[in-house]
Design a protein around this motif. Structure first.
Motif, mmCIF file in Angstrom:
data_model
loop_
_atom_site.group_PDB
_atom_site.id
_atom_site.type_symbol
_atom_site.label_atom_id
_atom_site.label_comp_id
_atom_site.label_asym_id
_atom_site.label_seq_id
_atom_site.Cartn_x
_atom_site.Cartn_y
_atom_site.Cartn_z
ATOM 1 N N ASP A 115 0.778 -1.268 0.485
ATOM 2 C CA ASP A 115 0.001 0.022 -0.155
ATOM 3 C C ASP A 115 1.126 1.254 -0.049
ATOM 4 O O ASP A 115 0.668 2.600 0.052
ATOM 5 N N THR A 116 2.042 0.852 -0.328
ATOM 6 C CA THR A 116 2.542 2.227 -0.056
ATOM 7 C C THR A 116 2.965 3.196 -1.208
ATOM 8 O O THR A 116 2.732 3.020 -2.429
ATOM 9 N N ARG A 117 2.056 4.163 -0.799
ATOM 10 C CA ARG A 117 2.018 5.587 -2.141
ATOM 11 C C ARG A 117 3.344 6.221 -2.402
ATOM 12 O O ARG A 117 4.029 6.767 -2.074
ATOM 13 N N ASP A 127 0.488 6.525 -6.383
ATOM 14 C CA ASP A 127 -0.779 5.445 -6.230
ATOM 15 C C ASP A 127 0.250 4.385 -5.382
ATOM 16 O O ASP A 127 0.715 4.429 -4.746
ATOM 17 N N LYS A 128 -0.279 3.304 -5.215
ATOM 18 C CA LYS A 128 0.024 2.316 -3.816
ATOM 19 C C LYS A 128 0.741 1.576 -5.032
ATOM 20 O O LYS A 128 0.982 1.672 -6.419
ATOM 21 N N TYR A 298 -3.730 4.757 2.189
ATOM 22 C CA TYR A 298 -2.457 3.755 1.535
ATOM 23 C C TYR A 298 -0.765 3.719 2.530
ATOM 24 O O TYR A 298 -1.590 4.971 3.941
#
Length: 315
Positions: A115-117, A127-128, A298
């Motif tokens: 989920d790292t933005r 985005d992810k 995120y």
């Protein structure tokens, strides 16, 4: 409904990405550590790797990577655990960078939360990070990870999640020392009692062993420990003399579930030139703060955390 029943219902849902985190590491360790892979079934292994597993991508210059291996320089390898379904290009639910340093005999395994933005290279917006694979496959994933961590990737390994359960079964099952006692209704409609103490697990049972979290008083920390147990058990079983007769099966699992820009010669050179990096293994997961943007969750990783991981991979 009691909390126990709610937990039981949640455990019925397969947590595929947990298994993905394990499968990639196992495959690389097998390539690095199982000498029989390169010798006992040389012809079958060479054909499988070069004809079924090897796949070049435009974002990595394999010629440069080959030179690094021959000169025994540090390498960075992107590991992608992909869940592909019919009619779907797939998504990388597990993203790791494996650094190999033969000079200092050490290896770092860095997990990047899905989920790292971050900036998706090729799309021009944030985005992810796991969406990079869905948008542009391995090439976009490589470019995005390189941009996030400011590193150069030399190889990639893409593993379909089905390969983990198949690998456990291919080596004839594994044995682990279970610190807890619990019952799982089963990943493949087959219940199993995970008794405390030494237990033997087949592929589906190993999946249940690593995905359980809600009944573990240590939560994610306990689950991570069980993941390491399974990884070590597969390595030990795959490298044992008793598994020599199963090597063909292990190669078949790789051929059906793995893609990489390594060819057979690259794997052989890794086997000989980088075999001692397993003496010092460091595992780390990037951390950050969870938040919602426009209703979407995120993980925001601070610059100092990114810099820390960069240094771990390059120094």
């Amino acid at each position: 409904m009691t909390e126990q029943r709610r937990s039981d219902r949640r455990r019925k849902k397969p947590r595929k990405r947990l298994w993905l985190r394990i499968s990639l590491f196992v495959i690389l360790i097998l390539v690095l550590g199982v000498g029989a892979f390169a010798f006992s079934v040389y012809s079958n292994a060479k054909q499988t790797v070069n004809e079924k597993i090897h796949e070049e991508i435009s974002s990595i210059d394999s010629k440069v990577a080959k030179e690094k291996i021959s000169e025994q320089k540090p390498l960075n390898i992107l590991l992608l655990g992909v869940d592909k379904r019919p009619g779907d290009g797939g998504r990388s639910d597990a993203i790791m960078v494996l650094s190999l340093d033969p000079k200092n005999n050490k290896m770092n395994l860095i997990s990047i939360p899905r989920d790292t933005r971050t900036l998706i290279v090729g799309k021009g917006y944030k985005d992810k990070i796991n969406h990079a694979y869905a948008y542009g496959g391995v090439d976009m994933s490589v470019a995005t990870v390189e941009n996030l961590l400011n590193i150069e990737l030399d190889y990639y390994v893409e593993m379909n999640m089905q390969g983990l359960t198949e690998m456990v079964d291919a080596v004839g099952g594994i044995t682990v020392d279970n610190p807890l006692d619990w019952y799982d209704e089963g990943y493949y409609k087959e219940g199993y009692h995970y008794k405390k103490g030494e237990i033997h697990l087949n592929g589906p049972q190993a999946m249940g062993y690593v995905r359980m979290r809600h009944l573990d008083p240590n939560g994610d920390f306990g689950r991570t420990k069980r993941q390491r147990q399974v990884i070590q058990a597969i390595i030990d079983k795959g490298a044992s003399i008793a598994s020599v007769g199963k090597i063909d099966d292990m190669i078949d699992v790789l051929g059906d579930n793995m893609k990489t820009n390594m060819d057979f010669e690259d794997m052989k050179n890794l086997l000989f030139n980088y075999k001692d990096v397993r003496k010092n293994v460091n595992s780390y997961m990037m951390t950050g703060n969870g938040t919602k943007i426009s209703g979407v969750y995120y993980l925001l990783v601070p610059d100092e955390e990114v810099a820390k991981v960069h240094d771990m991979l390059t120094k």
